[in-house]
Design a protein around this motif. Structure first.
Motif, PDB file in Angstrom:
ATOM      1  N   LEU A 293       0.826  -1.209   0.000  1.00 44.72           N
ATOM      2  CA  LEU A 293       0.000   0.000   0.000  1.00 44.72           C
ATOM      3  C   LEU A 293       0.862   1.261   0.000  1.00 44.72           C
ATOM      4  O   LEU A 293       0.575   2.224  -0.716  1.00 44.72           O
ATOM      5  N   ALA A 294       1.919   1.250   0.822  1.00 46.00           N
ATOM      6  CA  ALA A 294       2.818   2.406   0.859  1.00 46.00           C
ATOM      7  C   ALA A 294       3.551   2.569  -0.467  1.00 46.00           C
ATOM      8  O   ALA A 294       3.738   3.687  -0.958  1.00 46.00           O
ATOM      9  N   THR A 295       3.940   1.449  -1.073  1.00 44.38           N
ATOM     10  CA  THR A 295       4.611   1.502  -2.373  1.00 44.38           C
ATOM     11  C   THR A 295       3.659   2.026  -3.441  1.00 44.38           C
ATOM     12  O   THR A 295       4.055   2.810  -4.316  1.00 44.38           O
ATOM     13  N   ASN A 296       2.413   1.607  -3.383  1.00 42.37           N
ATOM     14  CA  ASN A 296       1.425   2.086  -4.339  1.00 42.37           C
ATOM     15  C   ASN A 296       1.206   3.590  -4.189  1.00 42.37           C
ATOM     16  O   ASN A 296       0.981   4.304  -5.165  1.00 42.37           O
ATOM     17  N   GLN A 297       1.282   4.063  -2.962  1.00 43.64           N
ATOM     18  CA  GLN A 297       1.181   5.503  -2.714  1.00 43.64           C
ATOM     19  C   GLN A 297       2.354   6.237  -3.358  1.00 43.64           C
ATOM     20  O   GLN A 297       2.201   7.318  -3.922  1.00 43.64           O
ATOM     21  N   LEU A 298       3.530   5.622  -3.287  1.00 41.89           N
ATOM     22  CA  LEU A 298       4.708   6.224  -3.918  1.00 41.89           C
ATOM     23  C   LEU A 298       4.595   6.205  -5.438  1.00 41.89           C
ATOM     24  O   LEU A 298       5.029   7.137  -6.116  1.00 41.89           O
ATOM     25  N   ARG A 299       4.005   5.124  -5.981  1.00 39.13           N
ATOM     26  CA  ARG A 299       3.836   5.035  -7.439  1.00 39.13           C
ATOM     27  C   ARG A 299       2.937   6.148  -7.955  1.00 39.13           C
ATOM     28  O   ARG A 299       3.039   6.563  -9.110  1.00 39.13           O
ATOM     29  N   ALA A 300       2.057   6.650  -7.108  1.00 37.44           N
ATOM     30  CA  ALA A 300       1.176   7.742  -7.514  1.00 37.44           C
ATOM     31  C   ALA A 300       1.858   9.089  -7.414  1.00 37.44           C
ATOM     32  O   ALA A 300       1.393  10.071  -7.977  1.00 37.44           O
ATOM     33  N   ALA A 301       3.004   9.146  -6.689  1.00 35.48           N
ATOM     34  CA  ALA A 301       3.658  10.428  -6.422  1.00 35.48           C
ATOM     35  C   ALA A 301       4.061  11.194  -7.677  1.00 35.48           C
ATOM     36  O   ALA A 301       3.882  12.403  -7.742  1.00 35.48           O
ATOM     37  N   PRO A 302       4.613  10.545  -8.757  1.00 36.27           N
ATOM     38  CA  PRO A 302       5.026  11.314  -9.934  1.00 36.27           C
ATOM     39  C   PRO A 302       3.884  12.041 -10.626  1.00 36.27           C
ATOM     40  O   PRO A 302       4.091  13.077 -11.228  1.00 36.27           O
ATOM     41  N   VAL A 303       2.651  11.495 -10.546  1.00 39.83           N
ATOM     42  CA  VAL A 303       1.537  12.142 -11.229  1.00 39.83           C
ATOM     43  C   VAL A 303       0.660  12.921 -10.260  1.00 39.83           C
ATOM     44  O   VAL A 303      -0.183  13.691 -10.669  1.00 39.83           O
ATOM     45  N   ALA A 304       0.858  12.688  -8.953  1.00 42.51           N
ATOM     46  CA  ALA A 304       0.071  13.432  -7.983  1.00 42.51           C
ATOM     47  C   ALA A 304       0.693  14.799  -7.766  1.00 42.51           C
ATOM     48  O   ALA A 304       1.898  14.980  -7.940  1.00 42.51           O
ATOM     49  N   PRO A 305      -0.094  15.819  -7.376  1.00 48.91           N
ATOM     50  CA  PRO A 305       0.458  17.134  -7.104  1.00 48.91           C
ATOM     51  C   PRO A 305       1.497  17.048  -6.012  1.00 48.91           C
ATOM     52  O   PRO A 305       1.310  16.354  -5.013  1.00 48.91           O
ATOM     53  N   ARG A 306       2.595  17.740  -6.161  1.00 51.47           N
ATOM     54  CA  ARG A 306       3.685  17.681  -5.202  1.00 51.47           C
ATOM     55  C   ARG A 306       3.486  18.707  -4.090  1.00 51.47           C
ATOM     56  O   ARG A 306       2.647  19.592  -4.173  1.00 51.47           O
ATOM     57  N   PHE A 307       4.304  18.595  -3.113  1.00 50.05           N
ATOM     58  CA  PHE A 307       4.252  19.549  -2.021  1.00 50.05           C
ATOM     59  C   PHE A 307       4.543  20.945  -2.532  1.00 50.05           C
ATOM     60  O   PHE A 307       5.446  21.129  -3.358  1.00 50.05           O
ATOM     61  N   ILE A 308       3.810  21.918  -2.066  1.00 55.96           N
ATOM     62  CA  ILE A 308       4.150  23.305  -2.354  1.00 55.96           C
ATOM     63  C   ILE A 308       5.064  23.797  -1.245  1.00 55.96           C
ATOM     64  O   ILE A 308       5.037  23.295  -0.118  1.00 55.96           O
ATOM     65  N   GLU A 309       5.884  24.781  -1.540  1.00 56.85           N
ATOM     66  CA  GLU A 309       6.903  25.218  -0.590  1.00 56.85           C
ATOM     67  C   GLU A 309       6.293  25.643   0.736  1.00 56.85           C
ATOM     68  O   GLU A 309       6.846  25.417   1.803  1.00 56.85           O
ATOM     69  N   GLY A 310       5.132  26.298   0.689  1.00 55.93           N
ATOM     70  CA  GLY A 310       4.490  26.745   1.924  1.00 55.93           C
ATOM     71  C   GLY A 310       4.163  25.586   2.846  1.00 55.93           C
ATOM     72  O   GLY A 310       4.305  25.698   4.069  1.00 55.93           O
ATOM     73  N   GLU A 311       3.736  24.443   2.270  1.00 55.57           N
ATOM     74  CA  GLU A 311       3.409  23.275   3.081  1.00 55.57           C
ATOM     75  C   GLU A 311       4.657  22.714   3.751  1.00 55.57           C
ATOM     76  O   GLU A 311       4.629  22.305   4.902  1.00 55.57           O
ATOM     77  N   ILE A 312       5.757  22.673   2.987  1.00 50.99           N
ATOM     78  CA  ILE A 312       7.007  22.151   3.545  1.00 50.99           C
ATOM     79  C   ILE A 312       7.477  23.025   4.699  1.00 50.99           C
ATOM     80  O   ILE A 312       7.878  22.539   5.761  1.00 50.99           O
ATOM     81  N   GLU A 313       7.431  24.348   4.487  1.00 49.48           N
ATOM     82  CA  GLU A 313       7.853  25.269   5.542  1.00 49.48           C
ATOM     83  C   GLU A 313       6.977  25.130   6.776  1.00 49.48           C
ATOM     84  O   GLU A 313       7.444  25.188   7.914  1.00 49.48           O
ATOM     85  N   LYS A 314       5.670  24.919   6.550  1.00 53.54           N
ATOM     86  CA  LYS A 314       4.745  24.762   7.672  1.00 53.54           C
ATOM     87  C   LYS A 314       5.097  23.509   8.475  1.00 53.54           C
ATOM     88  O   LYS A 314       5.077  23.517   9.714  1.00 53.54           O
ATOM     89  N   MET A 315       5.425  22.410   7.765  1.00 53.71           N
ATOM     90  CA  MET A 315       5.794  21.175   8.451  1.00 53.71           C
ATOM     91  C   MET A 315       7.093  21.347   9.234  1.00 53.71           C
ATOM     92  O   MET A 315       7.227  20.870  10.361  1.00 53.71           O
ATOM     93  N   GLU A 316       8.067  22.028   8.628  1.00 55.76           N
ATOM     94  CA  GLU A 316       9.350  22.229   9.305  1.00 55.76           C
ATOM     95  C   GLU A 316       9.176  23.095  10.558  1.00 55.76           C
ATOM     96  O   GLU A 316       9.818  22.843  11.585  1.00 55.76           O
ATOM     97  N   ARG A 317       8.311  24.111  10.478  1.00 58.69           N
ATOM     98  CA  ARG A 317       8.065  24.946  11.660  1.00 58.69           C
ATOM     99  C   ARG A 317       7.399  24.131  12.763  1.00 58.69           C
ATOM    100  O   ARG A 317       7.727  24.271  13.939  1.00 58.69           O
ATOM    101  N   ALA A 318       6.449  23.263  12.362  1.00 62.98           N
ATOM    102  CA  ALA A 318       5.770  22.418  13.353  1.00 62.98           C
ATOM    103  C   ALA A 318       6.747  21.464  14.035  1.00 62.98           C
ATOM    104  O   ALA A 318       6.688  21.257  15.251  1.00 62.98           O
ATOM    105  N   GLU A 319       7.677  20.907  13.241  1.00 58.43           N
ATOM    106  CA  GLU A 319       8.673  20.001  13.807  1.00 58.43           C
ATOM    107  C   GLU A 319       9.607  20.745  14.756  1.00 58.43           C
ATOM    108  O   GLU A 319       9.994  20.228  15.806  1.00 58.43           O
ATOM    109  N   ALA A 320       9.980  21.967  14.370  1.00 56.46           N
ATOM    110  CA  ALA A 320      10.867  22.773  15.217  1.00 56.46           C
ATOM    111  C   ALA A 320      10.195  23.101  16.549  1.00 56.46           C
ATOM    112  O   ALA A 320      10.820  23.052  17.616  1.00 56.46           O
ATOM    113  N   GLU A 321       8.897  23.435  16.508  1.00 53.94           N
ATOM    114  CA  GLU A 321       8.174  23.740  17.736  1.00 53.94           C
ATOM    115  C   GLU A 321       8.045  22.512  18.624  1.00 53.94           C
ATOM    116  O   GLU A 321       8.119  22.605  19.854  1.00 53.94           O
ATOM    117  N   ALA A 322       7.855  21.353  17.981  1.00 53.84           N
ATOM    118  CA  ALA A 322       7.743  20.113  18.760  1.00 53.84           C
ATOM    119  C   ALA A 322       9.049  19.799  19.476  1.00 53.84           C
ATOM    120  O   ALA A 322       9.046  19.341  20.623  1.00 53.84           O
TER     121      ALA A 322
END
Length: 615
Positions: A293-322
């Motif tokens: 199932l996880a591999t199938n999720q990865l197989r969809a990654a090339p055609v699925a919309p990718r992370f936008i920079e704002g989302e990545i920054e939001k995740m990094e800020r959340a990790e830093a706060e944690a």
């Protein structure tokens, strides 16, 4: 594709039933109720006792699986031959099926030898995994909606998939070990549970050691299973199906462990023994399903919309706060543990423990294992701490190492150096006092070699840095061997050589992934100096050499046929990945080979332990 998926899921159910039925046949001593094969008493169907019926039912179910596998191969070739992953598995399935059929015949004709029983189960589980994977990958990958950012970064999905695959492989080894325990009559060698009270008849022929080792390995696999379940549940919002499958797998593992205890407490009744294998197979199936199932999720990654920079920054800020929420003491401990490179240390401790078991030809005494591993952990941590101190200038340049404790400023350089020296001294004292002087000297020599020869000299001066420097990482097997025997013999040197020649393909695969980091830091790694093409060629050559090297242990008579089969399969997998890396210029195969090489080293030493214990 719907035809493929339906046939694959049908094959999954029937194959599971076949494996569970095979466990019942073995537990009820029905395996030789038909003395001939493929017929039974010379007839296609022989009306006889209950045991004869079970054995024939097992054979008919195997025939049904054969038909489904053939249909699956036809379907993939007809409608999905352009999908390389599906085509590869579809080709592998009938090959394994042919091996399975031959092993099934030998099991009957040779009167249930434990090695053949174990190999028979191994191929059945492999076929079970293939049909599950085909069933999942032939379905449409789940997506969260077009035009929206992906709910999870592909790197995190890949890491979880690797964890699920690793856990599945550990369960696979555990099941094969359990099959040998049953086949060798070691199931009741320990009269108690969970602790072991060895039966007198089981001590002289090492059957008690086999049983204890199986239990210890089961505890280790259980801890990895807990880690997998927790990781799956944390992904509830982004992959709910995977979280549910992971939770089900954890529950099944606990149930399987309880049933394993009942086998001992109830003196191995046939129904409970068959249920034990059925639950273990279900655990294996859920982990394969989770990885698919996880591999199938990865197989969809090339055609699925990718992370936008704002989302990545939001995740990094959340990790830093944690991270800020962690207590000061806990964070400080984590910073110093980070200096010891625990991910490397754990692998070194694994091969040390394996070397001890190989030298002992059984489970070494806990009073010796604990100080040996403690001293080994401190020795590895010492070398890594001092390495971090010396390389702190280039660690600030390389993206892979910028977040370490020293480059990020969480630990002062002088404190790191003092901590590393303290660990080295403590390691020598622990090993010298509680193990023996030879082990202490060997561990100390590894620290000195890694610091002065590799870090201070070779790393920044020659393209052969990792080839020669790999000797430091191979010393732990000598420490483990010396802890048991207080000497070094030819098999110990050969174990050293296996790790020594494993290191270049393992590390060069990583260097292909972070080549730009080494270029910025001015480190003369092979891909920087000789180029990627030469690096790939060298990886292939060293992989072939490693495969040949592992077979020498069998030729010397140190290891048996069980090890030979494992070494050929594992080494063949490494060579196959090296060939793909040599022919394919993408980074995908470098990443796959790097991950597989970690699993390879752990698996081949586990097989060595099992082989020695069996003898």
């Amino acid at each position: 594709m719907k035809f493929i998926q339906r046939v694959a899921w049908t094959a999954t159910v029937v194959t599971y039933f076949l494996i569970a039925l095979g466990g019942t046949v073995l537990a009820t001593d029905s395996g030789v109720s038909c003395p001939d094969w493929p017929l039974c008493y010379g007839q296609a169907y022989y009306s006889g006792t209950y045991h004869v019926f079970l054995e024939q039912f097992h054979r008919f179910t195997a025939a049904a699986v054969s038909v489904l596998v053939v249909l699956l191969v036809i379907g993939v070739i007809a409608w999905a031959r352009k999908d390389r992953a599906l085509l590869t598995m579809a080709i592998a399935a009938p090959v394994l099926l042919a091996v399975q059929i031959v092993l099934g015949g030998l099991t009957v004709l040779w009167k249930l030898p434990p090695q053949i029983i174990t190999a028979h189960l191994a191929t059945a589980l492999a076929i079970f995994a293939i049909v599950i994977t085909i069933a999942v990958l032939s379905g449409k990958p789940a997506r969260r909606g077009e035009g929206k950012p992906s709910p999870e970064h592909p790197a995190k999905t890949r890491k979880f998939a690797q964890l699920a695959i690793s856990n599945a492989l550990l369960v696979y080894i555990l099941m094969l070990f359990g099959s040998y325990v049953t086949g060798s009559q070691a199931g009741l060698a320990c009269l108690g549970w969970p602790l072991c009270t060895p039966a007198s008849w089981a001590v002289s022929n090492h059957l008690a050691d086999i049983n204890i080792l199986h239990r210890v390995f089961a505890v280790f696999v259980g801890l990895v299973m807990l880690w997998t379940v927790i990781s799956a549940l944390r992904r509830w919002r982004v992959a709910r199906a995977q979280a549910i499958v992971g939770l089900v797998g954890g529950i099944l593992f606990v149930c399987q462990a309880i049933v394993g205890g009942l086998i001992v407490l109830l003196k191995e009744p046939a129904f409970v023994a068959g249920l034990h294998l059925a639950l273990a197979t279900a655990v294996w199936g859920t982990l394969v399903l989770l990885a698919a199932l996880a591999t199938n999720q990865l197989r969809a990654a090339p055609v699925a919309p990718r992370f936008i920079e704002g989302e990545i920054e939001k995740m990094e800020r959340a990790e830093a706060e944690a991270k800020k929420e962690l207590g000061v003491v806990r964070q400080t401990i984590a910073n110093y543990v980070d200096l010891m490179k625990p991910h490397v240390t754990v692998l070194l401790l694994g091969v040390t423990a394996a070397a001890m078991a190989i030298a002992k030809q059984g489970l070494p005494p806990l009073a010796l294992v604990i100080p040996t591993l403690l001293g080994g952990a401190m020795a590895a941590g010492s070398a890594n701490c001092i390495n971090c101190y010396i390389d702190r200038d280039i660690d600030q340049i390389m993206g892979r190492t910028q977040r370490r404790s020293l480059p990020s400023g969480r630990v002062e350089p002088r404190q790191a150096l003092v901590f590393g020296i303290f660990l080295g001294v403590a390691s020598f004292i622990v090993l010298a006092l509680f193990v023996n002087l030879l082990s202490a000297v060997l561990a100390c020599s590894a620290i000195l070699f890694y610091v002065f020869v590799y870090t201070l000299w070779l790393k920044r001066s020659t393209v052969q840095n990792i080839v020669i420097g790999g000797a430091a990482g191979a010393v732990p097997v000598l420490v483990g061997w010396a802890a048991i025997t207080n000497s070094l013999s030819l098999p110990a040197i050969w174990l050293f050589a296996i790790i020594f020649f494993w290191t270049p393909p393992h590390f060069w695969a990583l260097s292909l992934l972070i080549q730009k980091d080494y270029e910025k830091a001015g480190i003369p790694m092979l891909p920087v100096v000789k180029g990627e093409a030469e690096t790939r060629r060298q990886i292939l050559l060293y992989s072939l050499l490693l495969l040949a090297l592992t077979l020498v242990l069998f030729a010397m008579g140190t290891m048996g046929y069980f090890y030979l089969a494992g070494a050929v399969i594992l080494g063949g997998g490494l060579v196959y990945l090296a060939i793909r890396l040599w022919r394919d210029q993408s980074k995908k195969w470098a990443r796959t080979l790097f991950w597989y090489s970690n699993m390879y080293l752990a698996a081949i030493f586990a097989i060595m332990v099992l082989d020695r214990v069996m003898h």
